[in-house]
Design an enzyme around this catalytic site. Structure first.
Site, PDB file in Angstrom:
ATOM      1  N   CYS A 228       0.864  -1.183   0.000  1.00 24.11           N
ATOM      2  CA  CYS A 228       0.000   0.000   0.000  1.00 24.11           C
ATOM      3  C   CYS A 228       0.902   1.236   0.000  1.00 24.11           C
ATOM      4  CB  CYS A 228      -0.848   0.054   1.255  1.00 24.11           C
ATOM      5  SG  CYS A 228      -1.860  -1.412   1.472  1.00 24.11           S
TER       6      CYS A 228
ATOM      7  N   ARG B 246       1.454   1.591  -5.982  1.00 23.81           N
ATOM      8  CA  ARG B 246       1.598   0.640  -4.874  1.00 23.81           C
ATOM      9  C   ARG B 246       0.266  -0.003  -4.489  1.00 23.81           C
ATOM     10  NH1 ARG B 246       6.413   1.506  -2.085  1.00 23.81           N
ATOM     11  NH2 ARG B 246       5.567   0.475  -0.261  1.00 23.81           N
TER      12      ARG B 246
ATOM     13  N   TRP C  49      -3.761  -1.626  -1.332  1.00 19.55           N
ATOM     14  CA  TRP C  49      -3.671  -2.860  -2.113  1.00 19.55           C
ATOM     15  C   TRP C  49      -4.099  -3.944  -1.136  1.00 19.55           C
ATOM     16  CZ3 TRP C  49      -2.907  -4.577  -6.945  1.00 19.55           C
ATOM     17  CH2 TRP C  49      -2.559  -5.913  -7.126  1.00 19.55           C
TER      18      TRP C  49
ATOM     19  N   ASN D  78       0.984   0.084   6.005  1.00 19.58           N
ATOM     20  CA  ASN D  78       1.433  -0.708   4.863  1.00 19.58           C
ATOM     21  C   ASN D  78       2.147  -1.922   5.429  1.00 19.58           C
ATOM     22  OD1 ASN D  78       2.460  -1.688   2.438  1.00 19.58           O
ATOM     23  ND2 ASN D  78       4.258  -0.354   2.531  1.00 19.58           N
ATOM     24  N   GLY D  79       1.640  -3.120   5.116  1.00 21.13           N
ATOM     25  CA  GLY D  79       2.271  -4.340   5.630  1.00 21.13           C
ATOM     26  C   GLY D  79       1.215  -5.329   6.074  1.00 21.13           C
TER      27      GLY D  79
ATOM     28  N   GLU E 255       9.711 -20.725 -19.108  1.00 24.81           N
ATOM     29  CA  GLU E 255       9.435 -19.367 -18.618  1.00 24.81           C
ATOM     30  C   GLU E 255      10.563 -18.414 -19.038  1.00 24.81           C
ATOM     31  OE1 GLU E 255       7.139 -17.648 -17.556  1.00 24.81           O
ATOM     32  OE2 GLU E 255       8.020 -15.979 -16.476  1.00 24.81           O
TER      33      GLU E 255
ATOM     34  N   GLU F 233       8.934 -12.184 -25.084  1.00 30.33           N
ATOM     35  CA  GLU F 233       7.998 -11.089 -24.804  1.00 30.33           C
ATOM     36  C   GLU F 233       8.638  -9.718 -24.916  1.00 30.33           C
ATOM     37  OE1 GLU F 233       6.638 -12.315 -20.780  1.00 30.33           O
ATOM     38  OE2 GLU F 233       4.708 -11.615 -21.499  1.00 30.33           O
TER      39      GLU F 233
ATOM     40  N   HIS G 197      14.788 -35.237 -29.867  1.00 38.56           N
ATOM     41  CA  HIS G 197      13.647 -35.660 -30.702  1.00 38.56           C
ATOM     42  C   HIS G 197      13.213 -34.567 -31.673  1.00 38.56           C
ATOM     43  CE1 HIS G 197      13.273 -39.320 -28.409  1.00 38.56           C
ATOM     44  NE2 HIS G 197      13.401 -38.593 -27.299  1.00 38.56           N
TER      45      HIS G 197
ATOM     46  N   LYS H   8      -1.304  -6.315 -20.166  1.00 30.96           N
ATOM     47  CA  LYS H   8      -0.980  -6.873 -18.851  1.00 30.96           C
ATOM     48  C   LYS H   8      -1.954  -7.974 -18.462  1.00 30.96           C
ATOM     49  CE  LYS H   8       1.176  -7.360 -14.989  1.00 30.96           C
ATOM     50  NZ  LYS H   8       2.325  -8.278 -15.097  1.00 30.96           N
TER      51      LYS H   8
HETATM   52  C1  AGP Z   1       3.791 -13.039 -18.626  1.00 30.74           C
HETATM   53  O1  AGP Z   1       4.957 -12.335 -18.638  1.00 30.74           O
HETATM   54  C2  AGP Z   1       2.671 -12.566 -19.413  1.00 30.74           C
HETATM   55  N1  AGP Z   1       2.654 -11.253 -19.750  1.00 30.74           N
HETATM   56  C3  AGP Z   1       1.471 -13.454 -19.596  1.00 30.74           C
HETATM   57  O2  AGP Z   1       1.897 -14.674 -20.085  1.00 30.74           O
HETATM   58  C4  AGP Z   1       0.605 -13.676 -18.338  1.00 30.74           C
HETATM   59  O3  AGP Z   1       1.301 -14.467 -17.416  1.00 30.74           O
HETATM   60  C5  AGP Z   1      -0.713 -14.338 -18.741  1.00 30.74           C
HETATM   61  O4  AGP Z   1      -1.398 -13.513 -19.632  1.00 30.74           O
HETATM   62  C6  AGP Z   1      -1.576 -14.678 -17.560  1.00 30.74           C
HETATM   63  O5  AGP Z   1      -1.945 -13.551 -16.833  1.00 30.74           O
HETATM   64  P1  AGP Z   1      -2.569 -13.678 -15.403  1.00 30.74           P
HETATM   65  O6  AGP Z   1      -1.554 -14.289 -14.509  1.00 30.74           O
HETATM   66  O7  AGP Z   1      -2.925 -12.279 -15.000  1.00 30.74           O
HETATM   67  O8  AGP Z   1      -3.775 -14.565 -15.525  1.00 30.74           O
END
Ligand code: AGP
Length: 608
Positions: free
Chosen positions: A2, A27, A74, A98-99, A482, A489, A505, A603
């Site tokens: 927060c 935050r 938050w 905050n915490g 990952e 990305e 393979h 996002k």
């Molecule tokens: C990860 O870096 C991404 N931008 C993307 O793969 C993300 O993890 C995915 O869209 C899932 O989002 P979420 O965790 O908000 O569900």
């Protein structure tokens, strides 16, 4: 996470507090509030939602006064709502926090026993009541705060204001940041520097265990024992935008560095190292119901799907429950064999990903239990699930997910150990060992972060490559995936993550001297096997970059060998993630891409 602020001086407090909160909105942004001492009386204004709602409320009903506190929330304990928004008031005392107060449930029970009435579901309100009780019994304001701090456990930055003590704010700090800014006849308080930069550049930070008394003409810092501490100022030269990123160039880098803290916040208050046990606070099921579960279906997208893959290893090996993993976009259109003893475990940072959310209705129609691992409190997913294990990562601003991922892995580990203890696959001493390792994890992450310069350098050298391959085995092969996703990305370079044994393979055909191959080789039960795969790459001219906790065994044929700290088997995926995040970040920086907002991405993907 927060944002908190405070002001005492000669100007109107409310506009300064609001402007400062705006700088801290990154935050937290699910509710906000302000308290100002106005004509000798506390005036509190709070509202749910973004700060603009609070602004509107204050425009309709302005508050005048020259001392006050504010908060942007938050949510961690209690859903986002006006009642749960800070400041929290008890009698003549208001507080912003905050915490996380870990022992708030015990303290709340005691207070309820003494007839105290609560207005909110938060951990913070407990603190306001404890201070108020002491003042009512005759304690002086500062002494009442100091005594209360001895009763509470957890992380906090707290700012108190007392109607009967109108010239000062009292601050306390443990584990979460708080900074004091000095102006001319006015003093400012905030969680972070950006909130202060429009008013002053002379700042000082409180240290853990310290308490401060803040007045218009300055402040006094006291240590844990109440002894005065000398504190000098720091001149801040940053511009305001840079400051919002805490001095980091990008949110992504800031969030990478926040991981030790975020992981601690995720396990804090949920573990009992003495009993080797985990408090599965988010699960609304009794032990009998949890023992009954015969299968866990993990469903997620993107980075969260990689967390689910690691989770499968943890849940099957630690808790001995069969688990399978689906992409949200696939799960929703197939016919999974769900039943009343199945648990659907959805993983999502935002809790708003449409494909992940779609799994809920499917599972509901089959009578399955639904639990999510989620970062955003009261998100759609959280509301639709029977129970939520929140990751306490704080807001993740960068599109590329970093701290959300490692906190999801932490939550999965907690779930696996907790279910294992409950179902008898983990005994007390194993539980203790698992949790001891978890407690040491944030330090290991800090050590791994020290590899930053090495990965910056490596990124400079390899930024021109057109393709990358990432290899790992066991629960580290999703980490290879990952790592590849992070690189794709934000740097727009093609990268593939593969189980190392699967390379022969197919992908092995791609290997030549232009192909960098990042290989995850921790000293685990797969070590010799992965070494064999490494040789297969090297003998075809591939440039191997080895990430290992056992550097001695690698021949000079590797292009680079980088050493990560040792940790236990199930936590190694978290440690190995850190260098891969740093590598992707620096490749993107050296290629000059838009790191925090890469092209074509959002996002959270709220559409199909
Ligand atoms: C990860 O870096 C991404 N931008 C993307 O793969 C993300 O993890 C995915 O869209 C899932 O989002 P979420 O965790 O908000 O569900």
């Amino acid at each position: 996470m927060c944002g908190i602020v405070g002001y005492v001086g000669g100007r109107e407090a409310a506009p300064i507090i609001l402007a400062s909160l705006k700088k801290l909105e990154y935050r937290g942004y699910d509710s906000a509030g302000i308290a100002v001492l106005s004509h000798g009386k506390l005036a509190v204004c709070r509202s749910e939602g973004k700060l603009e709602n609070l602004e509107l409320a204050l425009r309709q009903k302005p508050i005048s006064g020259t001392i006050g506190i504010g908060h942007t929330r938050w949510a961690t304990h209690g859903r986002p709502s006006e009642l749960n928004a800070h400041p929290h008031r008890a009698g003549e005392v208001v507080v912003v926090h905050n915490g996380i107060i870990e022992n708030y449930l015990d303290l709340k029970e005691e207070l309820l026993g003494r007839g105290v009435k609560f207005d909110s579901e938060t951990d913070t309100e407990v603190v306001a009541h404890l201070v108020n009780e002491k003042i009512n019994k005759g304690a002086e304001f500062l002494a009442a705060v100091q005594k209360t701090l001895k009763e509470i456990d957890g992380s906090y930055a707290l700012v108190f204001l007392n109607q009967s003590d109108p010239k000062r704010l009292i601050l306390a700090k443990n584990s979460t940041p708080i900074v004091i800014g000095c102006g001319d006849g006015e003093t400012f308080v905030a969680s972070d520097i950006p909130a202060l930069l429009d008013y002053t550049r002379k700042v000082t930070f409180l240290e853990d265990g310290e308490v401060a008394e803040v007045r218009a003409d300055g402040f006094r810092v006291l240590d844990r024992k109440g002894k005065a501490v000398q504190r000098s100022f720091k001149e801040i030269a940053w511009d305001a935008v840079a400051a919002q990123k805490g001095g980091y160039r990008h949110f992504m880098l800031k969030e990478i560095h926040e991981q030790p803290r975020a992981i601690t916040d995720t396990f804090r208050g949920r573990i009992s190292p003495k009993n080797g046990d985990v408090l599965l606070d988010g699960l609304p099921f009794g032990p009998a119901e949890l023992r009954e579960i015969d299968k866990i279906h993990l469903v997620a997208c993107g980075t969260a799907w990689h967390a689910a893959l690691v989770g499968k290893f943890m849940l099957e090996e630690i808790a001995q429950i069969p688990a399978e993993v689906d992409y949200g976009s696939e799960f929703r259109y197939r016919f999974p064999l769900l039943g009343s003893r199945s648990l659907l475990l959805l993983i999502s940072q935002s809790g708003e990903t449409a494909d992940t959310l779609a799994g809920v209705n499917l599972a509901r129609s089959k009578g399955s239990r639904i639990v999510s691992i989620c970062n955003v409190v009261d998100s759609s997913l959280a509301r639709k699930s029977d129970g939520v294990l929140y990751t306490h990562a704080g807001p993740e601003i960068s599109v590329a997910s970093t701290k959300a991922f490692t906190t999801q892995l932490t939550a999965l580990f907690l779930l696996a150990v907790g279910l294992g203890r409950l179902r008898g696959s983990v005994n007390v001493s194993e539980g203790r060992r698992f949790l001891r390792e978890l407690i040491h994890l944030p330090k290991k992450i800090e050590e791994a972060l020290k590899l930053e310069n090495d990965f910056d350098q490596l990124a400079r050298e390899l930024k021109g490559a057109a393709n990358f391959l990432y290899l790992g085995r066991g629960l580290n092969y999703p980490i290879a995936q990952e790592g590849a996703l992070k690189l794709k990305e934000i740097s727009y370079i093609h990268a593939e993550g593969y189980p190392a044994g699967e390379m022969k393979h197919g992908p092995i055909a791609l290997i030549d001297e232009t192909m960098p191959v990042l290989v995850l080789v921790p000293k685990d039960r797969y070590f010799q096997k992965t070494m064999g795969n490494l040789k297969e790459v090297e003998s075809r001219g591939g440039k191997t970059i080895v990430l290992t906790d056992e550097p001695g065994t690698f021949a000079a044929s590797a292009f680079r060998v980088l050493t990560v700290p040792k940790t236990s088997h199930y936590l190694m995926p978290i440690v190995l993630t850190i260098p891969l995040q740093l590598f992707a970040y620096y490749v993107a920086v050296h290629r000059g891409t838009d790191v925090d907002q890469p092209r074509n991405l959002a996002k959270s993907v709220t559409v199909e």
